[in-house]
Design an enzyme around this catalytic site. Structure first.
Site, PDB file in Angstrom:
ATOM      1  N   PRO A 117      -2.432 -39.027  28.991  1.00 38.86           N
ATOM      2  CA  PRO A 117      -2.452 -37.612  29.389  1.00 38.86           C
ATOM      3  C   PRO A 117      -1.135 -37.153  30.017  1.00 38.86           C
ATOM      4  CG  PRO A 117      -4.073 -38.892  30.657  1.00 38.86           C
ATOM      5  CD  PRO A 117      -3.481 -39.816  29.648  1.00 38.86           C
TER       6      PRO A 117
ATOM      7  N   GLU B 198      -8.824 -47.388  33.847  1.00 36.96           N
ATOM      8  CA  GLU B 198      -8.150 -46.517  34.812  1.00 36.96           C
ATOM      9  C   GLU B 198      -6.707 -46.226  34.433  1.00 36.96           C
ATOM     10  OE1 GLU B 198      -9.037 -44.720  37.601  1.00 36.96           O
ATOM     11  OE2 GLU B 198     -10.944 -45.118  36.613  1.00 36.96           O
TER      12      GLU B 198
ATOM     13  N   ASP C 179      -0.410 -23.487   6.832  1.00 40.77           N
ATOM     14  CA  ASP C 179      -1.106 -23.880   8.057  1.00 40.77           C
ATOM     15  C   ASP C 179      -0.785 -22.975   9.237  1.00 40.77           C
ATOM     16  OD1 ASP C 179      -2.336 -26.100   7.068  1.00 40.77           O
ATOM     17  OD2 ASP C 179      -0.838 -27.526   7.821  1.00 40.77           O
TER      18      ASP C 179
HETATM   19  N1  ADE Z   1      -5.797 -40.673  27.137  1.00 42.41           N
HETATM   20  C1  ADE Z   1      -6.676 -40.055  27.960  1.00 42.41           C
HETATM   21  N2  ADE Z   1      -6.578 -38.731  27.884  1.00 42.41           N
HETATM   22  C2  ADE Z   1      -5.592 -38.463  26.975  1.00 42.41           C
HETATM   23  C3  ADE Z   1      -5.012 -37.277  26.465  1.00 42.41           C
HETATM   24  N3  ADE Z   1      -5.410 -36.066  26.876  1.00 42.41           N
HETATM   25  N4  ADE Z   1      -4.037 -37.392  25.544  1.00 42.41           N
HETATM   26  C4  ADE Z   1      -3.611 -38.617  25.152  1.00 42.41           C
HETATM   27  N5  ADE Z   1      -4.120 -39.767  25.602  1.00 42.41           N
HETATM   28  C5  ADE Z   1      -5.099 -39.697  26.511  1.00 42.41           C
END
Ligand code: ADE
Length: 221
Positions: A86, A113, A164
């Site tokens: 993330p 985690e 697209d």
């Molecule tokens: N792993 C956990 N959440 C994620 C996300 N939003 N994007 C990429 N990998 C992730």
């Protein structure tokens, strides 16, 4: 193109790559996809791949050794190693266009985690599919594979991918099929006119209108 996906949950990928366009791309050998369980690379006598974080805190952290050894066994000078996380850069269509030109992608799915910070040193790129936290990188890896494989030559009709959403920073124009009138809603006359110049103009106008309304941020680019 070859894509290796490193995961602790290979079964999550069953089905996803076994249907529709991706299945056909694999069958026609336009892409080779390997799902690799990096637990197979652990040197721990109990097959452990994670441990508690130094300094304390909740949850388990993926250890570097299995992922390092797994990546080293797969990597060539043509490989691009990508970590799904993330806190990576936001995945966008222009990144899909760049990735579809690569010969070999290695996608690392984190889980639990988090992962030992040193794993980042293996990677050429870190990608996030959005500002939310999933339980692991598996679903993001599926998203990336799907969006990249459909851009490989011969996988889908090139005319469809040229139109697209996000190409030229515009959303896609509206499309219609039979019947001409459905529950009182009519197909726009211009699409029935057979005048290809007018149809192209109408579609461009509709694309701009929709983008202004829904994603003005794209037009600013
Ligand atoms: N792993 C956990 N959440 C994620 C996300 N939003 N994007 C990429 N990998 C992730």
């Amino acid at each position: 193109m070859k894509i290796d996906i490193l995961t602790l949950f290979p079964d999550m990928f069953k089905g996803v790559f076994d249907e529709s366009i991706i299945k056909r791309a694999i069958f026609e050998k336009r892409v080779e996809i390997n799902i690799i369980n990096f637990r197979d690379f652990t040197k721990d006598p109990h097959n452990k791949v994670d441990d508690t974080p130094y300094g304390g805190g909740a949850g388990m952290v993926l250890m570097p050794q299995p992922i390092f050894d797994c990546v080293k066994s797969l990597k060539t000078p043509f490989s691009k190693v990508i970590l799904l996380t993330p806190d990576g850069i936001s995945y966008k269509q222009d990144i899909a266009y760049n990735l579809c030109k690569e010969k070999h992608l290695i996608l690392i799915c984190g889980h639990y985690e988090g992962f030992d910070e040193r794993i980042r040193s293996l990677c050429d790129m870190e990608l996030s599919i959005g500002d939310y936290v999933l339980t692991g990188g598996e679903i993001p890896a599926m998203v990336i594979v799907d969006s990249v494989v459909r851009l490989l030559p011969g996988v889908i009709n090139e005319e469809s991918s040229n139109n697209d959403s996000f190409n030229n920073n515009l959303l896609d124009y509206p499309t219609y099929t039979k019947p001409r009138v459905y529950e009182g809603m009519k197909v726009p006359e211009v699409l029935l006119s057979g005048d290809h110049k007018k149809i192209a103009e109408y579609r461009m106008q509709e694309s701009i209108k929709k983008t202004k309304l829904r994603r003005p941020d794209l037009l600013e680019k």
